[in-house]
Scaffold this active site. Structure first.
Site, PDB file in Angstrom:
ATOM      1  N   SER A 139      33.749  85.764  46.046  1.00  0.00           N
ATOM      2  CA  SER A 139      32.747  85.436  45.036  1.00  0.00           C
ATOM      3  C   SER A 139      31.376  85.418  45.681  1.00  0.00           C
ATOM      4  O   SER A 139      31.251  85.199  46.894  1.00  0.00           O
ATOM      5  CB  SER A 139      33.042  84.055  44.434  1.00  0.00           C
ATOM      6  OG  SER A 139      31.968  83.606  43.621  1.00  0.00           O
ATOM      7  N   TYR A 152      33.564  74.719  44.909  1.00  0.00           N
ATOM      8  CA  TYR A 152      33.878  76.146  44.833  1.00  0.00           C
ATOM      9  C   TYR A 152      33.208  76.901  45.975  1.00  0.00           C
ATOM     10  O   TYR A 152      33.803  77.808  46.565  1.00  0.00           O
ATOM     11  CB  TYR A 152      33.437  76.695  43.482  1.00  0.00           C
ATOM     12  CG  TYR A 152      33.915  78.105  43.202  1.00  0.00           C
ATOM     13  CD1 TYR A 152      35.270  78.424  43.230  1.00  0.00           C
ATOM     14  CD2 TYR A 152      33.004  79.115  42.888  1.00  0.00           C
ATOM     15  CE1 TYR A 152      35.703  79.705  42.963  1.00  0.00           C
ATOM     16  CE2 TYR A 152      33.431  80.402  42.611  1.00  0.00           C
ATOM     17  CZ  TYR A 152      34.782  80.695  42.657  1.00  0.00           C
ATOM     18  OH  TYR A 152      35.208  81.979  42.389  1.00  0.00           O
TER      19      TYR A 152
END
Length: 251
Positions: A139, A152
């Site tokens: 990501s 995250y």
């Protein structure tokens, strides 16, 4: 679990984790079109069974947070040419000060340890194939920390570090290692992050044109089809309307 993967003896076998929706499901379809026999693994058995029937693949009930579940997958796939570590996700947007430890634990277990479990379990089969490949779906959060993304960010930075270490450790051996880092992709990701709140999830994509799961899957398929002497180490892919983690053009 279904029976072991079947197909022509010379057909390449791909395992995709988190294949019940989004990037995982789209990647399974793209790889099947590219000629792979796809083993689609996910917790939602009903969804991967439908997907497997659609693409002529094999469905596996898979929980990457479970040692037993991943070990069972490895027993079912004695031959493997490609592993796409896609299972992952985010929970919440709390600050560090207000962080929920259980959310951080889940994100670490799924993103980091899930990737580790699947990679470690299937690495012997990947090596034995003589031309194996690991593609980790990361990501932009692995490259740019941002407020509200702490858990995250930490998890995806962990996946990025693991990917790089694996690449270094496998140098000279017949397994390629790649990392694909998408930015904003319109999937169930935000719905999960916001605990099923559809209005909050929709607001993430409002007024902009994000990437789609198919966009990322096309990239997965392209990376997977490079010749054995070509390793695509890292790809950062963003929508035209996005220039960094939290800078997005909205009309």
């Amino acid at each position: 679990m279904n029976d072991s993967p079947t197909g022509p003896a010379d057909q390449r076998i791909a395992v995709v984790t988190g294949a019940s929706s989004g990037i995982g499901a789209a990647s399974a379809r793209a790889l099947a079109r590219a000629g792979f026999h796809v083993v689609a693994g996910a917790r939602r058995t009903d969804r991967v069974e439908v997907l497997a029937r659609e693409i002529g693949g094999t469905a596996v009930t898979l929980d990457v947070t479970s040692d037993e579940s991943v070990a069972a997958l490895a027993r079912q796939v004695p031959v493997c040419h490609l592993l796409v570590n896609n299972a992952g996700g985010a929970l919440g947007t709390d600050s560090i000060a207000e962080a929920k430890l259980e959310d951080w634990q889940w994100m670490y277990d799924v993103n980091v340890l899930g990737t580790l479990r699947a990679t470690k379990a299937l690495l012997p089969a990947l090596l034995a194939s003589g031309d194996g490949q690991v593609i980790n779906i990361g990501s932009i959060a692995a490259r740019e920390p941002y407020p509200g993304g702490g858990g995250y960010n930490v998890a995806k930075h962990g996946v990025a570090a693991m990917t790089r270490v694996l690449r270094l450790e496998l140098l000279g051996q017949p397994v390629r290692v790649s990392e694909i880092d998408p930015g904003m992709v319109e999937t169930e990701f935000s719905l999960v992050r916001f605990g099923g709140d559809l209005s909050k999830a929709d607001a993430v994509y409002a007024g902009t044109r994000p990437l789609t799961a198919v966009d990322v899957a096309d990239t997965v398929s392209w990376v997977a089809q490079r010749p054995p002497h070509v390793n695509i180490d890292q790809i950062l892919m963003l929508a035209t309307d996005q220039t960094s983690a939290q800078v997005v053009h909205r009309s």
